[in-house]
Design a protein around this motif. Structure first.
Motif, PDB file in Angstrom:
ATOM      1  N   CYS A 189      44.640 -42.677  63.184  1.00  0.00           N
ATOM      2  CA  CYS A 189      43.984 -43.343  62.056  1.00  0.00           C
ATOM      3  C   CYS A 189      45.014 -43.723  61.010  1.00  0.00           C
ATOM      4  CB  CYS A 189      42.935 -42.414  61.456  1.00  0.00           C
ATOM      5  SG  CYS A 189      42.025 -43.164  60.101  1.00  0.00           S
TER       6      CYS A 189
ATOM      7  N   HIS B 195      43.417 -39.448  53.771  1.00  0.00           N
ATOM      8  CA  HIS B 195      42.624 -38.244  54.088  1.00  0.00           C
ATOM      9  C   HIS B 195      42.943 -37.094  53.158  1.00  0.00           C
ATOM     10  CE1 HIS B 195      43.196 -40.676  57.743  1.00  0.00           C
ATOM     11  NE2 HIS B 195      41.930 -40.415  57.946  1.00  0.00           N
TER      12      HIS B 195
ATOM     13  N   GLY C  49      44.115 -44.399  57.793  1.00  0.00           N
ATOM     14  CA  GLY C  49      43.458 -44.245  56.484  1.00  0.00           C
ATOM     15  C   GLY C  49      44.023 -43.126  55.632  1.00  0.00           C
TER      16      GLY C  49
ATOM     17  N   HIS D  59      35.974 -40.814  53.990  1.00  0.00           N
ATOM     18  CA  HIS D  59      36.688 -41.085  55.235  1.00  0.00           C
ATOM     19  C   HIS D  59      37.002 -39.794  55.994  1.00  0.00           C
ATOM     20  CE1 HIS D  59      39.776 -43.762  57.423  1.00  0.00           C
ATOM     21  NE2 HIS D  59      39.470 -42.721  58.158  1.00  0.00           N
TER      22      HIS D  59
ATOM     23  N   HIS E  14      35.651 -38.160  59.809  1.00  0.00           N
ATOM     24  CA  HIS E  14      36.384 -37.541  60.928  1.00  0.00           C
ATOM     25  C   HIS E  14      35.676 -36.258  61.365  1.00  0.00           C
ATOM     26  CE1 HIS E  14      40.571 -39.517  60.977  1.00  0.00           C
ATOM     27  NE2 HIS E  14      39.839 -40.231  60.141  1.00  0.00           N
TER      28      HIS E  14
HETATM   29 ZN   LIG Z   1      40.846 -41.638  59.147  1.00  0.00          ZN
END
Ligand SMILES: [Zn+2]
Length: 417
Positions: free
Chosen positions: A207, A211, A209, A109, A113
């Motif tokens: 985002c 990281h 998510g 992920h 980016h």
């Molecule tokens: Zn992300």
């Protein structure tokens, strides 16, 4: 994206992507289409969203271990945990996230980016979607085309940013403020505060998510194939350990291919080109030989056969359909009246019936009759017909018998009208 009311699950992974252990309480427990599901007051388990796949792991409750089989993000801000067994409301649980799986997802992920930002910086190609698969990931770029050189340049820049080990920060800002910051991408749901992921001096995007803490943790990015899709170009890539494993697998495959040619791996394409050319030349030479052999066989068979028309009935157990077709052509190309009834046993057992034009027999009809007895399929014109019998079918002895009977019948009662 922040927890605005108490019915929402407190998302611990928002603040720490490396939190693998946590304590929580079951606040909802129910059956979702035959699968036990629970909601916790807080969780470190990431739900499938934003292209990133959900975590797996375990819950320990009262000495019992229950597996997390799927984690889903609900519209209302709750996170559903699908579990291997039911848990009662109010139960205190200890959660353990599958760290290896999470680590892999974090690498893929975060790598996305960096890669998406590289495509923007170099070629102004925005990423319109991201997909994380079991083996590789893809992004769809909004562009009319992507050259191999461009792909390589983006890969190079992304890996430089990884090597620079730039810090990756997380912060929450109100929407109005975020809009002033020039984000690479705004999330579709724009309410409340936005969670921003900031790759120092390289990329700023909203985002939800998980990281890396710094780009070095991504390890590496390896671009794979790029293909045209409806919305642009789909670029496949792998990051971190996946990149190493993929490169390892590629190398093993190449090494195996190179060993077959006793060559260096980088010479494999040249070796394959050479071999294909050789195979093509060999095929041509073989066909020429086959033609010569058919010519000679035709001469011999004609010399051995009396009568008018000369009826030649011959079975070739070790030859294939290509040869008996060639032979039939040679036998019936001359001026004298010839009927050739041929069969072969190599490859698919095949019959070929042919006659020099202008005679009264009907090869197509003879073939239909023969196929009716053999359970095969075939047909053709008055002068040339072909039929095949399934390889595991009647057997070659039966094929021979039908062939000989056809020849005998033709000799006994030749058509005269
Ligand atoms: Zn992300």
């Amino acid at each position: 994206m922040l927890n605005a009311d108490s019915s929402m699950t407190d998302r611990l992974y928002y603040h720490d992507s490396f939190l693998y252990d946590f304590d929580a309480r079951v606040v909802e427990a129910f059956d979702s289409n035959g699968r036990p599901a629970i909601v916790l007051d807080r969780t470190a388990f990431y739900p499938t969203s934003g292209g990133q796949v959900h975590d797996l792991g375990m819950l320990t409750a009262e000495g019992q271990q229950i597996a997390i089989t799927e984690v889903a993000d609900e519209e209302d801000g709750r996170i559903l945990h699908f579990v291997s067994g039911p848990l009662a409301m109010g139960t205190q649980v200890h959660g353990t996230v599958d760290a290896a799986r999470r680590c892999d997802h974090v690498q893929q992920h975060s790598g996305q980016h960096v890669l998406s930002a590289a495509f923007i910086r170099l070629f102004n190609m925005p990423t319109v979607s991201f997909h994380m698969g079991e083996e590789s990931c893809t992004i769809d770029l909004e562009t009319n085309g992507l050259s191999p050189a461009q792909a390589q340049k983006a890969e190079q820049l992304a890996n430089e940013v990884i090597a620079e080990d730039r810090p990756v920060g997380i912060r929450f800002v109100p929407l109005e403020e975020a809009c002033q910051l020039g984000l690479r991408k705004l999330p579709p749901k724009q309410t409340g505060d936005l969670r921003l992921i900031d790759i120092s001096d390289f990329d700023l995007t909203a985002c939800g998510g998980t990281h890396v803490r710094a780009t070095g943790q991504i390890g590496s990015i390896l671009l794979r194939k790029a293909e045209k899709v409806k919305q642009g170009v789909r670029v496949e890539f792998v990051c971190g350990l996946r990149a190493v494993n993929t490169a390892r697998r590629d190398y093993t495959t190449l090494t195996e291919a190179a060993a077959l040619y006793s060559s260096y791996i980088y010479d494999v394409p040249e070796q394959i080109r050479k071999l294909l050319a050789e195979a093509k030349a060999a095929g041509k030479a073989q066909h020429k030989l086959l033609e010569e052999l058919a010519e000679l066989s035709a001469e011999r068979l004609l010399a051995q056969t009396a009568g008018s028309p000369q009826v030649i009935t011959q079975f070739f157990p070790d030859r294939d359909a290509i040869f008996i077709k060639l032979l039939a052509q040679k036998l019936t190309a001359g001026k004298s009246a010839v009927i050739a009834l041929l069969a072969c046993g190599a490859g698919q057992p095949t019959l070929v019936f042919a006659q020099t034009p202008g005679q009264k027999s009907n090869m197509g009809q003879l073939m239909k009759d023969a196929m009716a007895q053999l359970g095969g399929r075939g047909g053709g014109s008055v002068d040339m017909a072909q039929g095949g019998v399934p390889a595991g079918g009647v057997g070659l002895e039966r094929l021979k018998t039908v062939l000989q009977q056809t020849g005998a019948n033709l000799k006994a009662s030749p058509p005269n009208s």
